[in-house]
Design a protein around this motif. Structure first.
Motif, PDB file in Angstrom:
ATOM      1  N   SER A   1       0.843  -1.197   0.000  1.00 34.11           N
ATOM      2  CA  SER A   1       0.000   0.000   0.000  1.00 34.11           C
ATOM      3  C   SER A   1       0.880   1.249   0.000  1.00 34.11           C
ATOM      4  N   PHE A   2       0.533   2.194  -0.852  1.00 34.04           N
ATOM      5  CA  PHE A   2       1.215   3.482  -0.894  1.00 34.04           C
ATOM      6  C   PHE A   2       0.239   4.557  -0.411  1.00 34.04           C
ATOM      7  N   ILE A   3       0.683   5.362   0.541  1.00 31.67           N
ATOM      8  CA  ILE A   3      -0.162   6.449   1.045  1.00 31.67           C
ATOM      9  C   ILE A   3       0.262   7.744   0.372  1.00 31.67           C
TER      10      ILE A   3
ATOM     11  N   ILE B   1       5.493   3.283  -7.389  1.00 33.34           N
ATOM     12  CA  ILE B   1       4.301   2.489  -7.690  1.00 33.34           C
ATOM     13  C   ILE B   1       4.466   1.782  -9.040  1.00 33.34           C
ATOM     14  N   GLU B   2       4.928   2.520 -10.023  1.00 36.29           N
ATOM     15  CA  GLU B   2       5.142   1.930 -11.349  1.00 36.29           C
ATOM     16  C   GLU B   2       6.138   0.778 -11.275  1.00 36.29           C
ATOM     17  N   LYS B   3       7.221   0.976 -10.510  1.00 38.87           N
ATOM     18  CA  LYS B   3       8.248  -0.051 -10.377  1.00 38.87           C
ATOM     19  C   LYS B   3       7.708  -1.292  -9.676  1.00 38.87           C
ATOM     20  N   PHE B   4       6.959  -1.085  -8.588  1.00 40.08           N
ATOM     21  CA  PHE B   4       6.450  -2.213  -7.802  1.00 40.08           C
ATOM     22  C   PHE B   4       5.446  -3.040  -8.599  1.00 40.08           C
ATOM     23  N   ILE B   5       4.583  -2.369  -9.348  1.00 37.85           N
ATOM     24  CA  ILE B   5       3.623  -3.104 -10.185  1.00 37.85           C
ATOM     25  C   ILE B   5       4.359  -3.914 -11.242  1.00 37.85           C
TER      26      ILE B   5
ATOM     27  N   THR C   1      -1.997  -1.159  -3.742  1.00 35.99           N
ATOM     28  CA  THR C   1      -3.125  -0.308  -3.363  1.00 35.99           C
ATOM     29  C   THR C   1      -2.593   1.097  -3.131  1.00 35.99           C
ATOM     30  N   VAL C   2      -3.288   2.084  -3.649  1.00 39.96           N
ATOM     31  CA  VAL C   2      -2.892   3.477  -3.444  1.00 39.96           C
ATOM     32  C   VAL C   2      -3.981   4.159  -2.628  1.00 39.96           C
ATOM     33  N   ARG C   3      -3.573   4.734  -1.504  1.00 40.99           N
ATOM     34  CA  ARG C   3      -4.511   5.418  -0.610  1.00 40.99           C
ATOM     35  C   ARG C   3      -4.207   6.923  -0.625  1.00 40.99           C
ATOM     36  N   ASP C   4      -5.236   7.736  -0.810  1.00 39.74           N
ATOM     37  CA  ASP C   4      -5.038   9.177  -0.875  1.00 39.74           C
ATOM     38  C   ASP C   4      -6.251   9.874  -0.270  1.00 39.74           C
ATOM     39  N   LYS C   5      -6.001  10.910   0.534  1.00 38.46           N
ATOM     40  CA  LYS C   5      -7.112  11.598   1.209  1.00 38.46           C
ATOM     41  C   LYS C   5      -7.972  12.407   0.246  1.00 38.46           C
ATOM     42  N   ARG C   6      -7.449  12.678  -0.943  1.00 40.10           N
ATOM     43  CA  ARG C   6      -8.261  13.364  -1.949  1.00 40.10           C
ATOM     44  C   ARG C   6      -9.237  12.377  -2.587  1.00 40.10           C
ATOM     45  N   GLU C   7     -10.332  12.899  -3.084  1.00 43.14           N
ATOM     46  CA  GLU C   7     -11.261  12.058  -3.832  1.00 43.14           C
ATOM     47  C   GLU C   7     -10.613  11.643  -5.152  1.00 43.14           C
TER      48      GLU C   7
END
Length: 466
Positions: free
Chosen positions: A16-18, A28-32, A39-45
């Motif tokens: 998970s990346f926050i 994220i690109e590298k890990f995928i 999973t990417v978690r972000d407080k923005r919609e």
């Protein structure tokens, strides 16, 4: 574990990346690509992520956005951006459940095969980091420059050779959770900063100390002898400790009253040999010289000092128009940085554009300096700030100026603007040939902009368009 082994072990891992930020996106690109379930978690919609969100979905990442973005963290590994506080209850709860909570820079330090130079401090760390990198490059080293300066290094770790060097800038947000220290650690100075995020000054200073606390006896720590909080770290260092000073002779780099710079007993160069202006940049060179001494020849140090033009957004001369010099000092995101930037350079009064989001730091000392050094103060405060940020700095700066013992009515003249275009237009209307106008905010720009760099870019564009 080698870098190749680390990336091979990611296959099938739930990571998970926050935060979708400049640090996490390349990771994220590298890990995928390595087979991780991301999973990417972000407080923005989700819609607020724009092109980045669409790109992540295309890559196959799962997005969890909005108010509940930190709920039900059950992945194997969690990477936080520096802007996400390590001590958030949700992160600590995940850690207690066995989730590995880490960051790009922590893993980089674990895997990096080469010597690491790292710089932190309240002011001057980006310029000092850049000077160190320039000196090492000029000495023939392959340099990997990154960290808080804006470039993640973990995605390229497999290309880093043992004979290379890494030069990184580290913020308190990165350091607070780090349990490894670099081979060479530099603290430029310490003053109140980021107290809107850290619970108090002690937490902020203790985070900074992680840059040297985990060194062994063969490490080097470089400290500012002229800054009380920084000099007080000396008894806690583990290895070689070098102090630098503009005021007194030290065992590191120091400057004489006549402007000669030495390392110990060895003459290196003169202040006047340094291309970028300002006493604060002399300090940055003293720190950098202390960091690379023994690794970079003296003649190379002198050559870099005479040719390195500095870093954008740091006393950057944008243009000279009708005899008025326009400077971009958008990096001045704190009162202390404002005072050692534009406000320290001239013996005449300038036009200053200031304001932004408040970091809960005092402006009292800055108020008195503004009265001494500024003829017109343009305070920038948006009518509609970005969500989550209050443009309180403008009001606090004005109060500090009006409350200063040396304030006189109309000196400085205080004007208000809601946009950068308005601020620049007001500054232009007050500037006469021979004047200096500087964007010197003394606060972050998050009430209006994504970063100090975006703020500086917009200012530069407006000024270039005059």
């Amino acid at each position: 574990m080698t870098a190749s082994e680390f990336y091979s072990a990611l296959k099938g891992k739930r990571v998970s990346f926050i935060g979708v930020g400049r640090t996490n996106l390349p990771l994220i690109e590298k890990f995928i690509a390595c087979g991780a379930a991301v999973t990417v978690r972000d407080k923005r919609e989700a819609e607020a992520l724009g092109e980045d969100g669409a790109h992540l979905k295309q890559l196959g990442a799962r997005l969890i956005c909005g108010a509940g973005y930190l709920e039900n963290i059950d992945e194997d590994m969690l990477f936080r951006t520096p802007g996400v506080p390590y001590l958030l209850p949700e992160l600590q709860a995940a850690k207690s459940r066995g989730v590995a909570v880490t960051s790009e820079m922590e893993v980089f330090f674990d895997l990096c095969p080469c010597k690491i130079y790292a710089v932190t401090g309240s002011d001057g760390k980006t310029t000092t980091t850049s000077i160190i990198a320039e000196m090492l490059k000029a000495a023939g080293k392959t340099v990997h420059l990154g960290g808080n300066i804006g470039r993640p290094l973990l995605p390229e770790i497999e290309e880093i050779a043992p004979e290379d060097v890494a030069v990184v800038e580290l913020s308190s947000f990165q350091l607070i959770s780090m349990r490894r220290s670099p081979d060479v650690a530099v603290i430029t100075n310490l003053s109140p900063n980021h107290l809107d995020v850290h619970k108090d000054m002690d937490e902020y200073v203790n985070a900074k100390k992680n840059i040297f606390l985990h060194q062994n006896a063969f490490g080097r720590t470089v400290l500012n002898a002229d800054n009380a909080l920084t000099a007080a770290c000396a008894p806690e260092t583990r290895g070689e400790t070098l102090l630098f000073s503009r005021r007194a002779r030290t065992n590191g780099a120091w400057c004489s009253e006549s402007g000669e710079i030495f390392f110990g007993d060895t003459f290196v160069l003169r202040e006047s040999d340094i291309l970028i202006p300002g006493k604060h940049n002399v300090e940055n060179y003293l720190a950098a010289i202390s960091a690379v001494w023994g690794d970079v020849p003296t003649e190379t140090i002198v050559s870099v000092a005479g040719t390195f033009g500095g870093v954008e957004h740091r006393m950057e001369l944008v243009r000279t128009l009708d005899g008025v010099r326009w400077y971009n000092d958008s990096i001045a995101t704190s009162p202390s940085r404002a005072m050692i930037g534009t406000l320290s350079l001239y013996d005449f009064k300038i036009v200053m554009i200031a304001g932004g989001a408040d970091k809960k730091v005092p402006f009292d000392e800055l108020g008195g300096v503004i009265c001494d050094k500024v003829k017109t103060l343009v305070l920038l405060s948006p009518e509609k700030p970005l969500p989550g940020f209050k443009p309180a700095a403008a009001g606090k700066i004005e109060a500090a100026v009006r409350g200063a013992a040396n304030y006189r009515a109309g000196a400085p003249e205080i004007l208000h603007a809601h946009t950068m275009e308005e601020a620049v237009a007001l500054a232009k209307s007050r500037a006469v040939p021979g004047d200096v106008v500087s964007l010197c905010p003394a606060a972050t720009g998050f009430d209006m902009y994504k970063s100090f760099a975006e703020r500086g870019d917009i200012y530069r564009a407006v000024v270039q368009g005059l």
